[in-house]
Design a protein around this motif. Sequence first.
Motif, short mmCIF file in Angstrom:
data_model
loop_
_atom_site.label_atom_id
_atom_site.label_comp_id
_atom_site.label_asym_id
_atom_site.label_seq_id
_atom_site.Cartn_x
_atom_site.Cartn_y
_atom_site.Cartn_z
N VAL A 86 0.85 -1.20 0.00
CA VAL A 86 0.00 0.00 0.00
C VAL A 86 0.89 1.25 0.00
CG1 VAL A 86 -1.68 1.31 1.34
CG2 VAL A 86 -1.92 -1.15 1.15
N ARG A 88 3.88 1.47 -1.19
CA ARG A 88 4.47 1.55 -2.52
C ARG A 88 3.45 2.14 -3.52
NH1 ARG A 88 9.07 1.86 -4.41
NH2 ARG A 88 9.63 0.78 -6.32
N ARG A 89 2.22 1.67 -3.38
CA ARG A 89 1.15 2.14 -4.26
C ARG A 89 0.96 3.65 -4.09
NH1 ARG A 89 -1.51 3.72 -7.15
NH2 ARG A 89 -3.33 3.10 -8.34
N LEU A 90 1.01 4.10 -2.83
CA LEU A 90 0.85 5.53 -2.56
C LEU A 90 1.99 6.33 -3.18
CD1 LEU A 90 -0.31 6.17 1.10
CD2 LEU A 90 -1.49 6.71 -1.01
N ALA A 91 3.18 5.71 -3.23
CA ALA A 91 4.34 6.41 -3.76
C ALA A 91 4.16 6.74 -5.25
CB ALA A 91 5.60 5.57 -3.56
N THR A 92 3.24 6.03 -5.93
CA THR A 92 3.03 6.34 -7.35
C THR A 92 2.06 7.50 -7.53
OG1 THR A 92 1.11 4.90 -7.67
CG2 THR A 92 3.27 3.88 -7.92
N THR A 93 1.44 7.95 -6.45
CA THR A 93 0.51 9.09 -6.53
C THR A 93 1.25 10.36 -6.14
OG1 THR A 93 -0.23 9.10 -4.25
CG2 THR A 93 -1.26 7.49 -5.70
N PRO A 94 0.62 11.51 -6.35
CA PRO A 94 1.29 12.76 -5.96
C PRO A 94 1.48 12.89 -4.44
CG PRO A 94 -0.48 13.20 -7.52
CD PRO A 94 -0.61 11.77 -7.11
N VAL A 95 0.82 12.02 -3.68
CA VAL A 95 0.91 12.11 -2.22
C VAL A 95 2.10 11.29 -1.72
CG1 VAL A 95 -0.21 11.22 -0.15
CG2 VAL A 95 -1.48 12.64 -1.73
N LEU B 52 9.96 5.92 -9.15
CA LEU B 52 10.03 5.18 -7.89
C LEU B 52 11.46 4.76 -7.59
CD1 LEU B 52 6.90 2.85 -8.14
CD2 LEU B 52 7.16 4.86 -6.70
N THR B 72 6.38 15.19 -8.51
CA THR B 72 4.98 15.45 -8.19
C THR B 72 4.16 15.68 -9.46
OG1 THR B 72 5.82 16.54 -6.23
CG2 THR B 72 3.49 16.76 -6.65
N ARG B 75 3.63 12.45 -11.32
CA ARG B 75 2.64 11.60 -10.67
C ARG B 75 1.22 12.11 -10.82
NH1 ARG B 75 6.66 9.72 -5.88
NH2 ARG B 75 8.15 8.99 -7.44
N GLN B 76 1.09 13.43 -11.03
CA GLN B 76 -0.24 13.97 -11.31
C GLN B 76 -0.75 13.45 -12.65
OE1 GLN B 76 -2.52 15.80 -9.87
NE2 GLN B 76 -1.51 16.66 -8.09
N LEU B 82 0.29 -1.24 -9.78
CA LEU B 82 1.48 -1.99 -9.43
C LEU B 82 1.19 -3.47 -9.36
CD1 LEU B 82 3.10 -0.05 -6.47
CD2 LEU B 82 3.76 -0.02 -8.86
N SER B 85 -0.20 -5.27 -5.81
CA SER B 85 -0.51 -4.25 -4.82
C SER B 85 -1.91 -4.49 -4.28
CB SER B 85 -0.40 -2.87 -5.46
OG SER B 85 -0.93 -1.91 -4.61
N GLN B 86 -2.05 -4.43 -2.95
CA GLN B 86 -3.34 -4.72 -2.32
C GLN B 86 -3.85 -3.49 -1.59
OE1 GLN B 86 -4.65 -8.28 -1.64
NE2 GLN B 86 -3.54 -8.61 -3.52
N TYR B 100 -8.15 8.04 -3.16
CA TYR B 100 -7.11 8.25 -4.16
C TYR B 100 -7.44 9.45 -5.05
CZ TYR B 100 -4.23 4.30 -2.94
OH TYR B 100 -3.36 3.46 -2.27
N PHE B 103 -6.08 12.84 -4.12
CA PHE B 103 -4.65 13.12 -4.30
C PHE B 103 -4.37 13.92 -5.57
CE2 PHE B 103 -3.79 8.71 -2.19
CZ PHE B 103 -4.24 9.22 -0.99
N TYR B 104 -5.37 13.97 -6.48
CA TYR B 104 -5.09 14.50 -7.83
C TYR B 104 -5.78 15.82 -8.09
CZ TYR B 104 -3.25 9.84 -8.76
OH TYR B 104 -2.53 8.68 -8.72
#
Lengths: 245, 313
Positions: A86, A88-95, B52, B72, B75-76, B82, B85-86, B100, B103-104
Motif C-alpha cells: 500500500v 508503494r502504491r501511494l508512492a506512485t501518486t502525488p501524495v 520510484l 509530483t 505523478r499527477q 502496481l 498491490s493490495q 485516491y 490526491f489529484y
Amino acid sequence: MSALSKLIAVETKLFLREPVSLFFVFALPIGLMLVFGLPQRAGTAADTGQHAEQTFLPSLALALTIGMLALFTLPMALGIYRERRVLRRLATTPVRPGLLLVAQVVVNLVMGVLGAVVTAIAVRFLLDQPAPANVPGFVLAFLLGVACLFAVGLLIAALAPSARAAQSIGPALFFPLLFLAGAWLPRDRMPAAVAAIADYSPLGATVDTLGAAWAGANPELPQLVALAVTAVVGSVAATRFFRWE
Amino acid sequence: MPVIEVDHLQKRYGEKIAVDDVSFTVEQGEIFGVLGPNGAGKTTTVECVQGLRRADGGTIRVLGLDPIRDRTEVRQRVGAQLQESQLPDKVKVWEALDLYRSFYRNRADIDELLTDLGLAEQRNTYFQKLSGGQKQRLSVALALVGRPEVAILDELTTGLDPQGRRDTWDLVERIRDRGVTVVLVTHFMEEAQRLCDRLAIIDKGRVVAIDSPAGLLNRVGTEHRVHFRPVEPVEDALLLAAPDVTGVSRDGDEVTVTGSADVLQSVMSVLNGRGIHYTALRVEQPTLDDAFVSLTGRGSRTAAQSPTDGRSS
C-alpha cells in the motif's frame, strides 16, 4: 477535502471496523480494572499484597490502553501496509506515503485519548475514585507517555521484517514492559537493579508519572525526562530505519 | 513529441545489474508493451519511468519531465497499477476511489469510473470480498482516478482466469480509446500480441527488439502451418507446387502444409480446385512465443503457464 484529512477519515473507519482494536482500547482496560479494582475497593488489596496506592490501578489501565495501541495496533497496521504494498502504491501518486504514517499515528493517538477519557470516567464512577487532581501534570505525563510508547511502536514497525513479526515483537516487548511497570510484582519487591531500570522503562515511568499526578503530586522530573528521551531517540531511529517496501 | 523517452537506462542493485541498457520511446495514444520473462528487468524499467527508483545511468523523460526532479508533476499525470498491490481488507470500493481521487488535480467521476470498469454493483463492497478480477479492476480504477495522460499497468492479468484475462484486455482497449497512452508490462505473449501496438522485448536487462507484433513475427519469419485430413487422397507434389508452400508432412491421416502467411489460401485453392474434400482443418499461426524463442534463444515462461488457445484460429 485535503489528502491528509481523507486519509485520516478512511483510517478512522478502518480502525472502527476492527473489533479487536476497539476491544483493546475501550473494553480491556476497564475490564481489568473491574477485575482487580473491585476487590481492592472492598479493602482486600493490602491482604493480597497488591499495590496499596489507589491511583496505581487506573494509571496502569491508561498505560495499558496506550501501550496496546502503540505496540500492537500501530506496528501491525504499518506492517500490513508495507507487505500489501500500500505504501508503494501511494508512492506512485502525488501524495507522499509518509502521510499515511502520519494518518495512522493521528488515528491511534485520538483513539488513545478517547480510550483514556473513557477509562478515567469509568474509574471515577465505577470504582468511585477521584478524578486526576494535578491536571497539568497529568496531561504532561500522558502526552510524554504517549510520545514515548508510540516512538517504541514506530521503531518496531520500522525494524520488523514482516507484519507477522511485528505481531510477535509487540507482545514480546509489551509483557516485559508491563512486568517492569509493576503489573504483577510491586516494584519495591523487585531487586534494586531491576527496580532502577523499571523506574525509567516506558511503561514504568508512564504509570508512575500518571499516578503521581492523579494523586495530586508532581510527576518525578527524571522520569518525565526518561520518557521524552525515549520518545526522541525512538522516533529518530524509526525514521532512520523505516523501509517503505 | 513522444510521451515517454527512455535512453540507455541502467539500474543496478548492488552488484546485480537489473537493467543493463534499455532504450525505447512511447508515442501518444498507443498501447506499448514491455515484454520479457520474469526477472528480465521490466518492472525495474517502469519503476524508473515512474520515478520510484533513481536510474544509475541514462536519461528518462516522461511528458517532457524528469521523473525524479519533477516527481509530483509526473505523478499527477501518470497513473500506475502496481504488480501485487493490495488494499486494506475492510476498505470499501468507493472509499478507496474517493481517497485516491483526493490526491489529484484532475479528478474522475467515481460512479462513471465504477460503471466503466464493471464495479458499479461492488460500490459498497469491502476489498476482501472482491474476486481476483474485481480487485484487479479496482486497482486499474485507482490508476485512472486522476485522469492520467499515461497509464502504466504492471502484470495486469497475472493470477486471473482466462475469462477474467479477456475482460481485462477489453478494459485496456477501452482505456486507450479514452485517449490514455498505455504502457503494459507483461510476460504473457498472448496478451502482448492481442493488445499492443508496439512492444519492446526485454531480456537480461537489454532490449532485444522493438516492433509491432506483426513486425516481430515477420522479422523472425516463422512459418504458418495448415493442418487437415483429406477425405480423398491428395499428392504431396500437388501441394508443393502451389505458391507460398514450403513443405508438406504427414502424420497418419493428417497432412500438415507449411509456408508463408498466405499458405492457407494456396491450400484451399488446390483442394477446392480438385474437388478434394477434407475435415479437421486448422491453421497454426506463428505466435510471439515463437518470435521470443527465436529472438532470445530460449523459451518464455508462457508456454508452460498459459493455454495455447491463441495458436489455432
